[in-house]
Scaffold this motif. Structure first.
Motif, PDB file in Angstrom:
ATOM      1  N   LYS A  19      -2.177  29.914  87.601  1.00 55.74           N
ATOM      2  CA  LYS A  19      -0.540  28.684  87.296  1.00 55.74           C
ATOM      3  C   LYS A  19      -0.148  29.378  86.068  1.00 55.74           C
ATOM      4  O   LYS A  19       1.525  29.517  85.941  1.00 55.74           O
ATOM      5  CB  LYS A  19      -1.572  27.763  86.563  1.00 55.74           C
ATOM      6  N   ARG A  20      -0.191  30.236  85.066  1.00 50.18           N
ATOM      7  CA  ARG A  20       0.346  30.650  84.299  1.00 50.18           C
ATOM      8  C   ARG A  20       0.556  31.563  84.385  1.00 50.18           C
ATOM      9  O   ARG A  20       2.153  31.388  83.326  1.00 50.18           O
ATOM     10  CB  ARG A  20      -0.945  31.152  83.132  1.00 50.18           C
ATOM     11  N   VAL A  21       1.013  32.450  84.920  1.00 48.86           N
ATOM     12  CA  VAL A  21       2.021  33.392  86.005  1.00 48.86           C
ATOM     13  C   VAL A  21       3.251  32.416  87.016  1.00 48.86           C
ATOM     14  O   VAL A  21       3.997  32.824  86.202  1.00 48.86           O
ATOM     15  CB  VAL A  21       0.898  34.171  86.943  1.00 48.86           C
ATOM     16  N   VAL A  22       2.418  31.408  87.093  1.00 49.35           N
ATOM     17  CA  VAL A  22       3.911  30.742  87.733  1.00 49.35           C
ATOM     18  C   VAL A  22       4.604  30.151  87.059  1.00 49.35           C
ATOM     19  O   VAL A  22       5.760  30.268  87.125  1.00 49.35           O
ATOM     20  CB  VAL A  22       2.717  29.915  88.919  1.00 49.35           C
ATOM     21  N   LEU A  23       4.197  29.233  85.592  1.00 44.95           N
ATOM     22  CA  LEU A  23       4.685  28.901  84.561  1.00 44.95           C
ATOM     23  C   LEU A  23       5.636  29.860  83.979  1.00 44.95           C
ATOM     24  O   LEU A  23       7.069  29.408  83.722  1.00 44.95           O
ATOM     25  CB  LEU A  23       4.132  28.245  84.237  1.00 44.95           C
ATOM     26  N   THR A  24       5.397  30.912  83.931  1.00 47.84           N
ATOM     27  CA  THR A  24       5.832  32.132  83.306  1.00 47.84           C
ATOM     28  C   THR A  24       6.962  32.449  83.826  1.00 47.84           C
ATOM     29  O   THR A  24       7.889  32.773  83.494  1.00 47.84           O
ATOM     30  CB  THR A  24       4.696  32.855  82.819  1.00 47.84           C
ATOM     31  N   PHE A  25       6.725  33.068  85.368  1.00 48.80           N
ATOM     32  CA  PHE A  25       7.488  32.881  85.485  1.00 48.80           C
ATOM     33  C   PHE A  25       8.863  32.558  86.549  1.00 48.80           C
ATOM     34  O   PHE A  25       9.847  32.854  86.282  1.00 48.80           O
ATOM     35  CB  PHE A  25       7.236  33.642  86.810  1.00 48.80           C
ATOM     36  N   ALA A  26       8.995  30.730  86.264  1.00 44.71           N
ATOM     37  CA  ALA A  26       9.483  30.014  86.265  1.00 44.71           C
ATOM     38  C   ALA A  26      10.741  29.730  84.530  1.00 44.71           C
ATOM     39  O   ALA A  26      11.820  29.815  84.676  1.00 44.71           O
ATOM     40  CB  ALA A  26       9.460  28.538  86.795  1.00 44.71           C
ATOM     41  N   ARG A  27       9.539  30.080  83.702  1.00 44.15           N
ATOM     42  CA  ARG A  27       9.792  29.918  82.209  1.00 44.15           C
ATOM     43  C   ARG A  27      11.113  31.290  82.472  1.00 44.15           C
ATOM     44  O   ARG A  27      11.677  31.472  81.146  1.00 44.15           O
ATOM     45  CB  ARG A  27       9.358  29.658  81.226  1.00 44.15           C
ATOM     46  N   ALA A  36       6.788  39.470  83.042  1.00 41.57           N
ATOM     47  CA  ALA A  36       5.956  40.299  83.344  1.00 41.57           C
ATOM     48  C   ALA A  36       5.622  40.801  81.591  1.00 41.57           C
ATOM     49  O   ALA A  36       4.448  41.201  81.450  1.00 41.57           O
ATOM     50  CB  ALA A  36       5.709  42.216  84.045  1.00 41.57           C
ATOM     51  N   ARG A  37       6.640  41.096  81.139  1.00 39.94           N
ATOM     52  CA  ARG A  37       6.406  41.292  79.493  1.00 39.94           C
ATOM     53  C   ARG A  37       6.106  39.848  78.789  1.00 39.94           C
ATOM     54  O   ARG A  37       4.945  40.087  77.649  1.00 39.94           O
ATOM     55  CB  ARG A  37       7.658  41.682  78.869  1.00 39.94           C
ATOM     56  N   LEU A  38       6.297  39.282  79.021  1.00 44.79           N
ATOM     57  CA  LEU A  38       6.008  38.014  78.283  1.00 44.79           C
ATOM     58  C   LEU A  38       3.936  37.866  78.638  1.00 44.79           C
ATOM     59  O   LEU A  38       3.696  37.257  77.593  1.00 44.79           O
ATOM     60  CB  LEU A  38       6.710  36.657  78.888  1.00 44.79           C
ATOM     61  N   THR A  39       3.970  38.421  79.879  1.00 49.98           N
ATOM     62  CA  THR A  39       2.733  38.192  80.310  1.00 49.98           C
ATOM     63  C   THR A  39       1.803  39.192  79.362  1.00 49.98           C
ATOM     64  O   THR A  39       0.855  39.524  79.998  1.00 49.98           O
ATOM     65  CB  THR A  39       1.987  37.074  81.180  1.00 49.98           C
ATOM     66  N   TYR A  40       2.345  40.576  79.040  1.00 51.39           N
ATOM     67  CA  TYR A  40       1.730  41.712  79.218  1.00 51.39           C
ATOM     68  C   TYR A  40       0.892  42.239  80.267  1.00 51.39           C
ATOM     69  O   TYR A  40       0.092  43.022  80.063  1.00 51.39           O
ATOM     70  CB  TYR A  40       0.750  41.461  77.769  1.00 51.39           C
ATOM     71  N   MET A  41       1.820  42.088  80.674  1.00 53.81           N
ATOM     72  CA  MET A  41       1.581  43.075  82.634  1.00 53.81           C
ATOM     73  C   MET A  41       2.474  43.293  83.119  1.00 53.81           C
ATOM     74  O   MET A  41       3.508  44.160  82.331  1.00 53.81           O
ATOM     75  CB  MET A  41       1.216  41.620  84.004  1.00 53.81           C
ATOM     76  N   SER A  42       2.266  44.971  84.047  1.00 53.18           N
ATOM     77  CA  SER A  42       3.161  45.697  84.401  1.00 53.18           C
ATOM     78  C   SER A  42       4.351  44.711  85.513  1.00 53.18           C
ATOM     79  O   SER A  42       3.655  43.459  85.870  1.00 53.18           O
ATOM     80  CB  SER A  42       2.365  46.628  84.938  1.00 53.18           C
ATOM     81  N   HIS A  65      12.717  26.941  95.346  1.00 55.52           N
ATOM     82  CA  HIS A  65      12.061  25.915  96.333  1.00 55.52           C
ATOM     83  C   HIS A  65      10.886  25.091  95.632  1.00 55.52           C
ATOM     84  O   HIS A  65       9.572  24.733  96.011  1.00 55.52           O
ATOM     85  CB  HIS A  65      12.680  25.201  97.656  1.00 55.52           C
ATOM     86  N   ASP A  66      10.442  26.690  96.966  1.00 51.66           N
ATOM     87  CA  ASP A  66       8.236  27.242  96.173  1.00 51.66           C
ATOM     88  C   ASP A  66       8.211  26.895  94.927  1.00 51.66           C
ATOM     89  O   ASP A  66       6.894  26.084  94.431  1.00 51.66           O
ATOM     90  CB  ASP A  66       7.598  28.154  96.922  1.00 51.66           C
ATOM     91  N   LEU A  67       8.950  27.875  94.196  1.00 57.29           N
ATOM     92  CA  LEU A  67       8.377  27.374  92.556  1.00 57.29           C
ATOM     93  C   LEU A  67       8.104  26.106  92.196  1.00 57.29           C
ATOM     94  O   LEU A  67       7.629  25.557  91.315  1.00 57.29           O
ATOM     95  CB  LEU A  67       9.727  28.645  91.907  1.00 57.29           C
ATOM     96  N   CYS A  68       9.779  25.641  92.667  1.00 57.32           N
ATOM     97  CA  CYS A  68       9.786  24.461  91.711  1.00 57.32           C
ATOM     98  C   CYS A  68       8.700  23.416  92.224  1.00 57.32           C
ATOM     99  O   CYS A  68       8.260  22.276  91.513  1.00 57.32           O
ATOM    100  CB  CYS A  68      11.495  23.336  92.080  1.00 57.32           C
ATOM    101  N   ARG A  69       7.891  23.150  92.991  1.00 53.98           N
ATOM    102  CA  ARG A  69       6.924  22.291  94.202  1.00 53.98           C
ATOM    103  C   ARG A  69       5.294  22.906  93.348  1.00 53.98           C
ATOM    104  O   ARG A  69       4.989  21.838  92.698  1.00 53.98           O
ATOM    105  CB  ARG A  69       6.644  22.686  95.800  1.00 53.98           C
ATOM    106  N   LEU A  70       5.347  24.642  93.345  1.00 50.13           N
ATOM    107  CA  LEU A  70       4.468  25.114  91.985  1.00 50.13           C
ATOM    108  C   LEU A  70       4.765  24.372  90.818  1.00 50.13           C
ATOM    109  O   LEU A  70       3.375  23.593  90.642  1.00 50.13           O
ATOM    110  CB  LEU A  70       4.419  26.400  92.360  1.00 50.13           C
ATOM    111  N   VAL A  71       5.675  24.118  89.751  1.00 52.25           N
ATOM    112  CA  VAL A  71       5.936  23.874  88.596  1.00 52.25           C
ATOM    113  C   VAL A  71       5.179  22.525  88.504  1.00 52.25           C
ATOM    114  O   VAL A  71       5.163  22.291  87.311  1.00 52.25           O
ATOM    115  CB  VAL A  71       7.167  24.386  88.213  1.00 52.25           C
ATOM    116  N   SER A  72       6.291  21.941  89.382  1.00 59.59           N
ATOM    117  CA  SER A  72       5.760  20.523  89.359  1.00 59.59           C
ATOM    118  C   SER A  72       4.610  19.784  89.053  1.00 59.59           C
ATOM    119  O   SER A  72       4.116  19.506  89.399  1.00 59.59           O
ATOM    120  CB  SER A  72       6.148  19.751  90.852  1.00 59.59           C
TER     121      SER A  72
END
Length: 91
Positions: A19-27, A36-42, A65-72
Motif C-alpha cells: 500500500k505504501r509503495v502504491v501511494l508513493t508511486f501515485a504521489r 524509488a528515491r522517495l522509498t529508498y529503494m532501487s 486507471h488501475d492505479l486510481c482504483r488502488l489509491v481510492s
C-alpha cells in the motif's frame, strides 16, 4: 458485489508495504525513479513491488486507471479506520 466489498477484497491481498509503495508511486506522478528515491529503494526493487501488486490483485499500478482504483481503495480504508477510531474514542 458492492464497490466497498470489492475494495476490501483488493486490500486484503496487499501488505502494508504494498500500500505504501502504491501511494508513493501515485504521489510521484507514476515516475518510477522518483518513487524509488522517495522509498529508498532501487528502481528495480520498486518495479518488482509494483509487479507483485499486479500479480496479487489483478490491478496494474503502472496503468493510470488501475492505479486510481488502488489509491481510492487505500484512501477509503484509511478514512474508515479514522472514522472507527474517532467513534471508539467517544468523539
Amino acid at each position: 458485489m458492492s464497490q466497498h466489498l470489492a475494495d476490501e477484497k483488493i486490500l486484503s491481498l496487499m501488505s502494508v508495504g504494498d500500500k505504501r509503495v502504491v501511494l508513493t508511486f501515485a504521489r510521484a506522478n507514476m515516475n518510477l525513479s522518483k518513487a524509488a528515491r522517495l522509498t529508498y529503494m532501487s528502481r528495480q526493487g520498486m518495479r518488482y513491488r509494483l509487479e507483485n501488486v499486479r500479480k496479487n490483485t489483478g490491478f496494474n499500478p503502472m496503468d493510470f486507471h488501475d492505479l486510481c482504483r488502488l489509491v481510492s481503495a487505500i484512501e477509503q480504508e484509511r478514512r474508515d479506520y479514522d472514522r472507527q477510531s474517532y467513534d471508539a474514542s467517544g468523539g
